[in-house]
Scaffold this motif. Sequence first.
Motif: not given
Lengths: 451, 310, 332
Positions: B144-147, B150, B237-238, B241-242, B262
């Motif tokens: 997952p791209s959010i991982v 992080v 995008t995700a 963001l971070m 994005p």
Amino acid sequence: MVSRYEELYAAAITGKMDRRQVLKRAFALGLTIPAISALLAACEDDDSDDSEAAAEPDSDDSSDDAEEMVEEDDNEDEEGEDDLDDPDEVESDLDVEQADAFLEDDGWEYEGDDRIEGPYDGESDTLNGAGATFPAVLYSRWFHEYEQVTGVRVNYQSIGSGGGIASISDGTVDFGATDGPMNDEQLENASGGNIFHIPVAMGAVVPTYNIPDLDIAEPLRFTAETLAGIYLGEITEWNDPALVEDNPQLEDIDQSILVVHRSDGSGTTFIWVDYLAAVSEEWAENVGVGTSVNWPTGIGGNGNEGVAGEVVQNTYSIGYVELIYALQNDLGVGEVRNQAGNFILPSTSSVTAAAAAFADSIDPQLRDRIVNAPGEDSFPISGFTWLLAYENMDDEEKGIALTRMLWWCVTDAQRWNSGLGYARVPEEIVDLAKELIQDIKVDGEPIFPGE
Amino acid sequence: MQSGNETAAQLATPKASPGVSRHAILLQGDSRYRFRKAFSGIMAAAVAACTVFGVTILWIILGYVLVRGLPALDLAFFTERPMPYGEVGGGVAPAILGSLYLIAVACVIGLPLAVLAAIYLSEYSHGRFGDAVRFVIDLLAGLPSIVVGVFVWTLIVINTGSFSGLAGAVALAIIMIPIVARTVEAILNLVPNSMREASLALGVPMWKTILRVVLPAAKSGIITGVVLAMARAGGETAPLLMTTLGNSFFNFDLMQPMAALPVQIYNYAVAPYADWHTKAWGSALVLIALIGALSLLTRWAVRGQKLGES
Amino acid sequence: MQQSAPVRGSSRIRLDVDAAGRGDRIFEGATKAGAIAILALLAIIILLLLFESRNIFGHQGIGQFLFTTTWDPVFREFGVFAFIYGTVISSVIGLLLATPVAVGAAIYIVEYAPRWLRSPVSFTVELLAAIPSIIYGLWAVFILGPVMRFHIEPFLQTWFGPIPIVGNLFEGTPIGRDILTAGVILAIMILPTIMAISREVIMQVPDTQRDGMHALGATKWEMIQGAVIPYARAGIAGAAILGLARALGETMAVTMVIGNASTSITGSLFEPGYTMASAIANQFREADSQVYLSAIIAIALVLLVIAMIVNILARILIYSLVGKQSNSSRIG
């Protein structure tokens, strides 16, 4: 012992002042749109013989009037730096823009001779900051202006107060921003040493509701007990006796209350729950105070705008937002009873009053919370919003740029505060903030180069 | 869906085993035939409807982006930076440039690694190690791209002490690597062995054969893979963001926070201002146009290659 | 490597061969380094996330972390079960809605569509896969959300609300920012993934199977049902699971419509929820204490593990049927 609003209300209702006088006075006091609508409604009731202005029942119309008043009041507009606010540029069909236009520059100007003007040799041309969403409307305006004043590009990203604290603690930004002061544990954990809290604005967190049966010009009245009860899930009906006692108009509203809160970590939440904890022992014990808490009841909205959105979309709901968001979305705004027992409508002046109530006992580190302020006219759910900066920095260019920027924020920049729905920081606190800024050091030497 | 099967089963003997014997009876004309025929027709219509739905939903989404986004597009939109909250006007130029810049840097970081690994898998590896690498690439593709966001935050943002374009580019590179590696490996496998053998027989060393013969032969496929990956990374995008945080000013310093389309869309979409909503749609239109332009570019490049070959 | 049939002859050629041998070794080394770097990358990701989430497991047990629903940053209690629930339920809704449509479309393209129509139709549906998640989110916030709130959800509530058990799914106020809306947008997003792979799998079904059924006098649908679907079943299941994997890790579109609230599990689909990915996106930058931060990194770790397991499962199913040639069919 009545608030200025109530004084004015009395004047309006007894016909002592006519419509235009009331408007002018209300504007001078920095009252909110619902408050002014209420005042105008009061005028109508008893001004049937008033030949000057035909009574207009629509609150939109009253905003229009207000707009005209703004233009009249602004004849002495100083440097014309506010060309952005030209009402012609504003899309007239949007309530948001009307609210903004209404809340324009009140003519205040910083009068000290220590203003920041022009670029400074040896300062960094970029600064990065992140944090609170509550003052983001104000900050984005400020930094837009600041680039024109000094050429320094201040990049501010509104990621929430928790994020502001976390980012400055990790040292991933040059400055942070928060509405809830850092606690001692957080201060200890900061990677770069001591952090200064520079208060740059004050705001009110207001209970906002959507009850179609009621006229928003007659604000509901809340007490500490009823707000805590609603958010603890103990008061679940709008016609609960505790609510009806202060609001007879609720007697026939046989509807359950839909509670809306923030889903993300937030300084707005901090101020709100700080207040609830200050007045309700049960809240303090079971829920506590923080930028995000474990809510006993309700649904979540993301950001101030998310909460406002949920309240708009759901009838018979209640939420809490920063004042400007309630105004922009034309929501009902409730009065809240303060310690002195007066029901106070939130406005920049009642927030200033709350800060003034604490003026004698200011923490030299300026981490004061001002919820549940004593004072007759204090709005009890008020708070500072701070910029966070390290006492000891290691980059000289950044140090110069940051201290100059902070100095500008507590002085010149204050002129935008009330126009955007925030209260200016009282002078005695500005003086303390200036001392803190002058204390910021690079290599042990104070870095602020002076104005 | 099962009911058709029931019909057939009822016609068959109760003990019928699956397969030919069960269906033998279908040959007989019977009163059920018309029903079966009609049912078949209904199901044909149903699957056609599924297809229509899939195609329609795409056009609905694209249509909305087009209709709502077009009004936002003016000169300022492409040349100016964003205005303060709630004020009308300004543009998203920093985000457009930021996105292009991030993708370019991500390519510089990710492509060499991905292509090298692909060459290894296709030309050298024949054992368990190769299988292990393929497996890991598959896992990376499913990350997952959010991982990824992080991970890059803990690895780069914290250690360099700043949100930065570089961190964002690394995150995008991690997302691109598995896509490029697998596509390129698959393409290299399609290059006929006879080409390699011919080159080697002329005494050209293996490494030169790969660089001068195999890779050029697979050029169009490699470009396709790279563009696919760029398109995918450009819409992420995700993780940004971070990592890149966002920037309302123009910035080309990799160590500073950077704007990206994005992220800009997200910020605009969740804000309560009508003008920003329009700008969110406009930015979405630009983003789709960028991705579309990339794939058109690929098609063009691929066609040019084929002409060159003949 | 297997090259170097050394050319005997003049010393000059021999020199070249030596140089070539060295060049080969260097080149192979470089490519192998690339491969190893990719292995290392995954290892570093896992190890770093493990390392960074250590605080939370020192703070409370893994069991409490995984299986309780209290997420309370103030009192430092971190239970992610509600997030896992939200993730699984929204993904499963997406899967249930998307799979029949995707498989239907795949069947149509392979079995029914005229030849000239196949390529443009599958191209169009696959374009859906190229649209970035944020644009789905934008569309869902402004278009799908209101449609769900004012039309679909009240409709569901009216018709299914009174039915026991099923009715529980549709309790509460329709707000359009809930698990159901998230499931619907996920369904649209994973549709192309499932369709593309199903199509490929169905195309692998040998024509002899079809001919056999035709010869028996089966109608076209009976042929599909009796010969095509059973043959392709494992591959279609793999496609669906790959779609599920994508849905589980999807962040932006879901974050924008799922409501981001409620850590209690009521069973209603009209309840706002949180997925693991949206919890990370919402709270990662908010974490203002070490334990809180490591709790969020631990969510990322859990998400990573779940995504890996699902991916492995999907690939086993697909490979078992189609073999390794179909690598190129992987979407997103």
